[in-house]
Design an enzyme around this catalytic site. Structure first.
Site, mmCIF file in Angstrom:
data_model
loop_
_atom_site.group_PDB
_atom_site.id
_atom_site.type_symbol
_atom_site.label_atom_id
_atom_site.label_comp_id
_atom_site.label_asym_id
_atom_site.label_seq_id
_atom_site.Cartn_x
_atom_site.Cartn_y
_atom_site.Cartn_z
ATOM 1 N N TYR B 437 34.929 41.297 31.337
ATOM 2 C CA TYR B 437 35.303 40.446 32.403
ATOM 3 C C TYR B 437 36.393 41.020 33.273
ATOM 4 O O TYR B 437 37.360 41.721 32.593
ATOM 5 C CB TYR B 437 35.112 38.753 32.156
ATOM 6 C CG TYR B 437 36.042 38.182 31.174
ATOM 7 C CD1 TYR B 437 37.194 38.804 31.038
ATOM 8 C CD2 TYR B 437 35.849 36.912 30.974
ATOM 9 C CE1 TYR B 437 38.195 38.048 30.117
ATOM 10 C CE2 TYR B 437 36.588 36.232 30.154
ATOM 11 C CZ TYR B 437 37.918 36.760 29.755
ATOM 12 O OH TYR B 437 38.720 36.000 29.038
ATOM 13 N N GLU B 438 36.526 40.457 34.384
ATOM 14 C CA GLU B 438 37.712 40.888 35.370
ATOM 15 C C GLU B 438 37.525 42.612 35.567
ATOM 16 O O GLU B 438 38.731 43.117 35.714
ATOM 17 C CB GLU B 438 39.048 40.379 34.695
ATOM 18 C CG GLU B 438 40.091 40.060 35.554
ATOM 19 C CD GLU B 438 39.641 39.210 36.852
ATOM 20 O OE1 GLU B 438 39.219 38.301 36.830
ATOM 21 O OE2 GLU B 438 40.066 39.819 37.988
ATOM 22 N N GLY B 439 36.418 42.900 35.494
ATOM 23 C CA GLY B 439 36.067 44.481 35.557
ATOM 24 C C GLY B 439 35.994 45.080 34.283
ATOM 25 O O GLY B 439 36.954 45.211 33.517
#
Lengths: 593, 593
Positions: B437-439
């Site tokens: 998550y968050e890239g």
């Protein structure tokens, strides 16, 4: 999640790299042939794809314990019935007791498919086969006659009862007691943990093989005996009799393989479970060792097989998922993520290692067959040494990499990979046990550097590395410059490590031990590279033949090059850590952690 | 599972390596001081140890959805209340709106403790802070006045609504609609997935920040606007009004962080959720980018923090578990497994990386503070470039290694590690989200090679590598021969890779992209080694001082040497793969996978 048995690569590894035709010519295996094996693989693929794979996800719901009764996961009982009816249990069980007596090589190729399709399920037949093997080698004819036909047919399953709470990997600590009754039977009492398929409802009876101590047994590993303790006693006419005094008292709540009930087994709560001594007293541990090679090779197959399943899921998702434009492309439209270089890097990393692991595992299985059946005693001995050396590597390396490979499969799925419904998280959880059970990687590595390397002054290691070097030479001549150079460089590093281990093990075992797991991984990488090197040579030679599968053979050569440029290049770093990094592993005081 | 906040190492990384005193002297941070921060850390440690850590395991039972109502995991609501009352929410929220306005460096040090103690819980305040930051930078004064005081106090929590089923990482595909109502409000409709803490019962209101498109918006990322959509509308007097037309329609069944409800949010099922535009239309994506650095650094901290917790569990088990005799010892008695070299290798591998990661993350946080507050514009710019370059590395490397480190913690536990009751398997499952998550790591790596390396011709990368080389020189002079040599060699390899990326990115982005993640890892290893090198120099200098913690400082120097001999030696292999291995990543056709 669909599973497609990778028959093309299995056949290539089996026929070309593990030389199945030669194995089929060994005494006792004359009934086997490449054609027969091919038919078996086709049938096995169908069974794995159509019966076992579809119930893998529901198996994740787990088995259920009520009282002492275990209800297996939904669909498992029916699948076991079909597995039995199709005759899969006895594939490598002795023909004398109703099995088909096929080479280990063939059996392991089918086992790969069971493990890919449904790892939790596959453990039931795997444990049964291990018990068959132990009994066949060491039990009396009477015990064999009672147990082996029913086990080979799959009517009864088998278990291994080794671990106790205070005795994990250290079997010297086993405390379970066996009291002789004067009538040739024993009463067994004690508690065993981590018993795979220790209780279930799929078969009529469960045959527990149990390590226990006789009253007068010496301390330590030399005082352990092996007993058969059936769940139901057997009447004289072979029918099932009374319930024995052994029961499942709880099931573990595990990270994965939920479909496989892991039982805490209690023996003798009501006076002692009736048991029968296998072979001689106090030889239980050596009897266990008999089947350890097979079991450890089997777990190495498991690791690779779960990796294969996860790889297939990742490839399918990468073809299907459209996300972001192609890097550097002026076209803003999204593309399938398989077009993105980093996704491709992940898929190549998975594919290359899986193919290398399959090849090395099958090569080892062929050596196991030669060690057992080769007519020339020297060849048997040479192959036994090979098996001894290779098995901790196949077990340790395939399973450690299974953690990485299944993790890459999760990563290819992005956020969807973290959602259980997608299915790939299950492979990640299931795979995690394989580097632990049947001896952790640390234990495999200690076995590798001690009994398998130092104790023979590195003879087998060096023989293998010479073979690798010769393959590197052949690759050079055949135009595989990059792979050849990477392989040759890796051999030099590996040789340094073998010398270091041989030199330090006796006098400074702590130093050698500090690099044991890195050495195991290093040898896995080098020997896996060797197999892919052999594969590339064969693929190149075959690709000019009529009817050759040009696409497959071209992919094989590219995959080998990738392996050299990405995996083999890790070897120098590992070697440096092994040879120059042991001091710093050991330098802290316990209190400084 | 007990958690002990590693205050000694946190203080060392904070004060010595990230130079907290200098950060406290930045304009606006004058109220902060090493003493104040020390007191905050002491209190934070108690809170993490006594309130958050004890409910982490029960949090694994997960939140529950009934209808559209989410009941948080047992104990979480009460813990949130205590967290709010202790004033932890507003630690780095602006003082103007009731926060304490402390440096990011200080806030991140406390966040490490929340994440170690209870990753699932920690996401609620983390998301709230992200929302505060976005509103504080971009919202109108009216919106700020309504939302920021209540959010800074923790009365209301915040969320980020970016992802839609068809638009994972590719926000150009966002379809959620915003219809202007003529009264300054908008009606929002659409579905968002993967919304962390999207619905729960811990706070009175939930403030959703939502990416959506206005009717006349251009296609792609230039047509995305940011809206505030509260769960309950706010009356003119600031009291809570009607329920807005937004609801949680399901919760994801995830691999880990079960205590954190991950919601599918439906906006506008009954006519449209009332939303308020943040800042200007069509600038939503750039507003999101504002807080992205902070959020990504936060996730890097998460990865390291879960690793720390897992490491502590492994150390405790290794001290306590007695198993097998010491290698090479004639004494047959079992010893604590921390005496076994391979267990020690695993613990060292964990410890060395965690300390390197903590140091690099804190160093980056200090640069974030300087970039925001330094009085000299050039210094702000220089630090902003550092932050931009370092954040994808901290995010990607810390989280990728969290998978490995938590896996090692499972491995140290042997069979017990696979049993959920032991607790360490939860860390393994929880950690797995951080690299996604968050890239994902792939996205971080692409950002790193493109916007952060190639686009500035490698300037920041080379500046950093020069610093590393200078540290290697100082290490040599101070007698750290092994570490110095390993660090210097790694710099040379890293420079080759920077040159390769700068040379290929524009013309052959696929080639550069094939090595993006290996490059991110390589830079993580090199820069982590740099921080440990700095730490070793400081530790050596301090160890002669009065009252020095000699044991800690000695361990630091040994740990740095270990890092050099084991981690830094991986760099050459990675560099070879990056520079010479891109072709083979890309050589297969899609159909050959």
């Amino acid at each position: 999640m669909i599973y497609h048995a990778p028959l093309k690569d299995i056949r290539f590894a089996l026929n070309e790299l593990a030389e199945l035709p030669a194995v089929c010519s060994l005494p006792g295996y004359e009934d086997a042939s490449v054609e027969l094996v091919d038919a078996i693989l086709e049938e096995g693929a169908k069974f794995a794809e159509n019966v076992l794979a579809p119930i893998n996800k529901q198996g994740d719901q787990g088995a259920r314990l009520d009282g002492n009764i275990v209800t297996s996961a939904p669909g498992f009982k029916d699948a076991w019935q079909q597995y039995v009816e199709a005759g899969w249990v006895g594939l490598r069980a002795p023909a004398k007791f109703g099995g088909q007596g096929l080479p280990a090589l063939v059996a392991l190729a089918t086992e790969e498919m069971w493990c890919s399709a449904n790892l939790a399920f596959s453990l039931a037949p795997l444990l049964t086969l291990g018990a068959i093997e132990a009994l066949n080698h060491h039990a009396s004819d009477e015990l064999k006659a009672v147990y082996l036909p029913r086990m080979s047919a799959g009517e009864w399953t088998g278990t291994m009862n080794l671990t106790e709470p205070q005795a994990g990997s250290d079997l010297a600590q086993v405390r379970t007691k066996a009291q002789p009754q004067g009538d040739g039977t024993y009463r067994i009492s004690g508690q065993k943990i981590f018993i795979t398929w220790g209780e279930h409802d799929m078969a009529d009876n469960i045959v527990h093989l149990v390590l226990a101590r006789l009253p007068d047994a010496p301390a330590g590993v030399k005082g352990i005996s092996l007993f058969v303790v059936p769940k139901f006693l057997i009447n004289a006419d072979g029918s099932l009799g009374e319930r024995n005094d052994v029961r499942c008292v709880s099931l573990e709540h595990k990270l994965g393989i939920h479909g496989s009930p892991t039982a805490v087994m209690s023996f003798g709560d009501n006076g002692g479970a009736v048991g029968y001594l296998v072979g001689e007293a106090n030889k239980g541990l050596s009897y266990m060792f008999t089947m350890m090679n097979h079991a450890r090779l089997g777990v190495g197959i498991e690791g690779m097989a779960v990796s294969e399943r996860a790889y297939q899921a990742a490839v399918a998702y990468a073809h299907e998922r459209v996300q972001s434009r192609a890097i550097g492309s002026p076209d803003l439209a999204g593309v399938a993520i398989i077009k993105h270089p980093d996704v491709r890097r992940m898929l190549m990393t998975m594919k290359a290692q899986i193919e290398a692991q399959r090849a090395l595992a099958f090569y080892t299985a062929a050596a196991l067959d030669r060690a057992a059946r080769h007519p020339v005693p020297d060849e048997r001995a040479r192959n036994q040494a090979l098996v001894n050396f290779l098995i901790p590597i196949v077990k340790g390396w395939n399973t450690e990499q299974a953690n990485e490979i299944t993790s890459l499969a999760v990563q290819v799925h992005g956020g969807m990979g973290y959602i259980e419904e997608t299915g790939v998280a299950q492979y990640y959880r299931d795979a995690r046990i394989t580097a632990i059970y049947e001896g952790t990687t640390g234990i495999q590595a200690l076995d590798l550097i001690g009994r398998k390397t130092a104790s023979e002054n590195g003879a087998t290691a060096r023989w293998l590395l010479n073979e690798v070097a010769a393959t590197a030479e052949r690759l050079k001549a055949a135009g595989f410059a990059s792979l050849s150079a990477n392989l040759a460089a890796a051999v030099v590093e590996a040789e340094r490590c073998v010398a270091f281990i041989v030199d330090t093990f006796a006098a400074q075992p702590q130093l050698a031990g500090a690099g044991a797991v890195p050495f195991l991984k290093l040898m896995g990488i080098v020997l896996g590279g060797w197999q892919l090197g052999r594969a590339a040579l064969i693929a190149k030679a075959q690709s000019g033949e009529d009817g050759a599968d040009v696409e497959f053979l071209a992919a094989k050569q590219i995959t080998a090059r990738f392996y050299g440029e990405h995996l083999l290049r890790q070897v120098a770093g590992l070697a440096a850590a092994i040879v120059a990094g042991a001091d710093s592993v050991l330098a802290l005081d316990d209190s400084q952690f």
